[in-house]
Design a protein around this motif. Structure first.
Motif, PDB file in Angstrom:
ATOM      1  N   LEU A  46       0.816  -1.214   0.000  1.00 53.62           N
ATOM      2  CA  LEU A  46       0.000   0.000   0.000  1.00 53.62           C
ATOM      3  C   LEU A  46       0.851   1.266   0.000  1.00 53.62           C
ATOM      4  O   LEU A  46       0.402   2.316  -0.458  1.00 53.62           O
ATOM      5  CB  LEU A  46      -0.914   0.021   1.232  1.00 53.62           C
ATOM      6  CG  LEU A  46      -2.002  -1.046   1.297  1.00 53.62           C
ATOM      7  CD1 LEU A  46      -2.727  -0.967   2.647  1.00 53.62           C
ATOM      8  CD2 LEU A  46      -2.995  -0.882   0.150  1.00 53.62           C
ATOM      9  N   VAL A  47       2.074   1.155   0.530  1.00 50.32           N
ATOM     10  CA  VAL A  47       2.967   2.305   0.669  1.00 50.32           C
ATOM     11  C   VAL A  47       4.379   1.867   0.293  1.00 50.32           C
ATOM     12  O   VAL A  47       4.829   0.794   0.697  1.00 50.32           O
ATOM     13  CB  VAL A  47       2.984   2.823   2.134  1.00 50.32           C
ATOM     14  CG1 VAL A  47       3.894   4.039   2.265  1.00 50.32           C
ATOM     15  CG2 VAL A  47       1.579   3.132   2.616  1.00 50.32           C
ATOM     16  N   ALA A  48       5.068   2.696  -0.487  1.00 42.61           N
ATOM     17  CA  ALA A  48       6.505   2.486  -0.713  1.00 42.61           C
ATOM     18  C   ALA A  48       7.259   3.439   0.203  1.00 42.61           C
ATOM     19  O   ALA A  48       6.820   4.568   0.448  1.00 42.61           O
ATOM     20  CB  ALA A  48       6.872   2.722  -2.167  1.00 42.61           C
ATOM     21  N   PHE A  49       8.396   2.996   0.714  1.00 45.99           N
ATOM     22  CA  PHE A  49       9.137   3.854   1.645  1.00 45.99           C
ATOM     23  C   PHE A  49      10.637   3.702   1.432  1.00 45.99           C
ATOM     24  O   PHE A  49      11.120   2.703   0.908  1.00 45.99           O
ATOM     25  CB  PHE A  49       8.787   3.515   3.097  1.00 45.99           C
ATOM     26  CG  PHE A  49       9.476   2.270   3.617  1.00 45.99           C
ATOM     27  CD1 PHE A  49      10.652   2.361   4.335  1.00 45.99           C
ATOM     28  CD2 PHE A  49       8.960   1.003   3.357  1.00 45.99           C
ATOM     29  CE1 PHE A  49      11.297   1.217   4.806  1.00 45.99           C
ATOM     30  CE2 PHE A  49       9.589  -0.142   3.824  1.00 45.99           C
ATOM     31  CZ  PHE A  49      10.761  -0.032   4.546  1.00 45.99           C
ATOM     32  N   GLY A  50      11.369   4.712   1.897  1.00 45.18           N
ATOM     33  CA  GLY A  50      12.827   4.646   1.873  1.00 45.18           C
ATOM     34  C   GLY A  50      13.429   6.008   1.615  1.00 45.18           C
ATOM     35  O   GLY A  50      12.751   7.031   1.557  1.00 45.18           O
TER      36      GLY A  50
END
Length: 229
Positions: free
Chosen positions: A67-71
């Motif tokens: 649901l979410v990409a992060f980094g």
């Protein structure tokens, strides 16, 4: 306070992860995303286009059933080369990212991870900049620090006042779209700042290699609060 002490302090503010998105989103739905110069797949994409970069990011999320990409903390990126705001003549390129990006749809609500108050807010309108931005001031155990929320909607900063109080879990803002957020795919730039250095409604979110040592100390890894995404 030394950075190691400050990082220890941040890490021990909560045993559980603190959240700036809906706390009901499980960790398994947060998908790591590499936007660094080492990602060869980006060489085939026009990363100067918010539409094409957004398609790449959304495909990455969908393929990994997230649901979410992060980094992005201390990630060296090429995506800032499109903007003179980060690349001025006779000045070393600013291309090292100092916060964590959380990529998800426009109008996604943003929540307060820790009790605080509005330090400042501003619409940073340079091409490739934050767009609408909020900075919260936190004082916990007599230790003062700040959190920055960039790439918000215009409506998010319309009715704020400096000194306005927010409790942990309160809805702070909503994400903006490319027309207002600096022309990026919708995402939250979340950054921790130890010394705000007199900035109001803005603080560098990208630095040069020469300045990395200072900013690494002043802007520790946001995963100290968000923990094990």
């Amino acid at each position: 306070m030394q950075i190691t002490d400050f990082s220890f302090f941040l890490n021990n503010l909560s045993e559980k992860p603190l959240r700036v998105l809906d706390a009901g989103i499980p960790n398994s739905k947060y998908i790591p995303l590499d936007l660094s110069i080492n990602n060869k797949a980006l060489e085939l994409i026009d990363v100067s286009s918010s539409l094409r970069l957004g398609l790449y990011i959304n495909t990455h999320i969908d393929e990994n059933k997230g649901l979410v990409a992060f980094g992005g903390y201390k990630e060296v990126r090429n995506i800032y080369q499109r903007s003179n705001y980060f690349n001025r003549e006779n000045v070393e390129e600013r291309n090292i990212h100092l916060g964590i990006d959380l990529w998800c749809p426009a109008e996604t609500p943003i929540y307060v991870p820790l009790q605080g108050e509005i330090h400042s807010f501003k619409n940073n309108t340079h091409y490739g900049d934050y767009g609408p931005t909020i900075i919260l001031k936190h004082v916990i155990n007599n230790i003062e620090f700040y959190t920055l929320y960039g790439h918000l909607s215009i409506a998010s900063i319309m009715r704020l006042e400096e000194g306005q109080k927010f409790n942990k879990g309160d809805c702070l803002a909503f994400l903006g779209d490319p027309s207002v957020n600096g022309d990026y795919p919708p995402h939250l730039h979340f950054q921790i700042i130890k010394d705000i250095q007199g900035f109001k409604g803005d603080y560098p979110g990208v630095c040069s290699k020469d300045d990395l040592s200072f900013y690494s100390n002043n802007c520790p890894n946001p995963l100290l609060l968000l923990k094990n995404l």
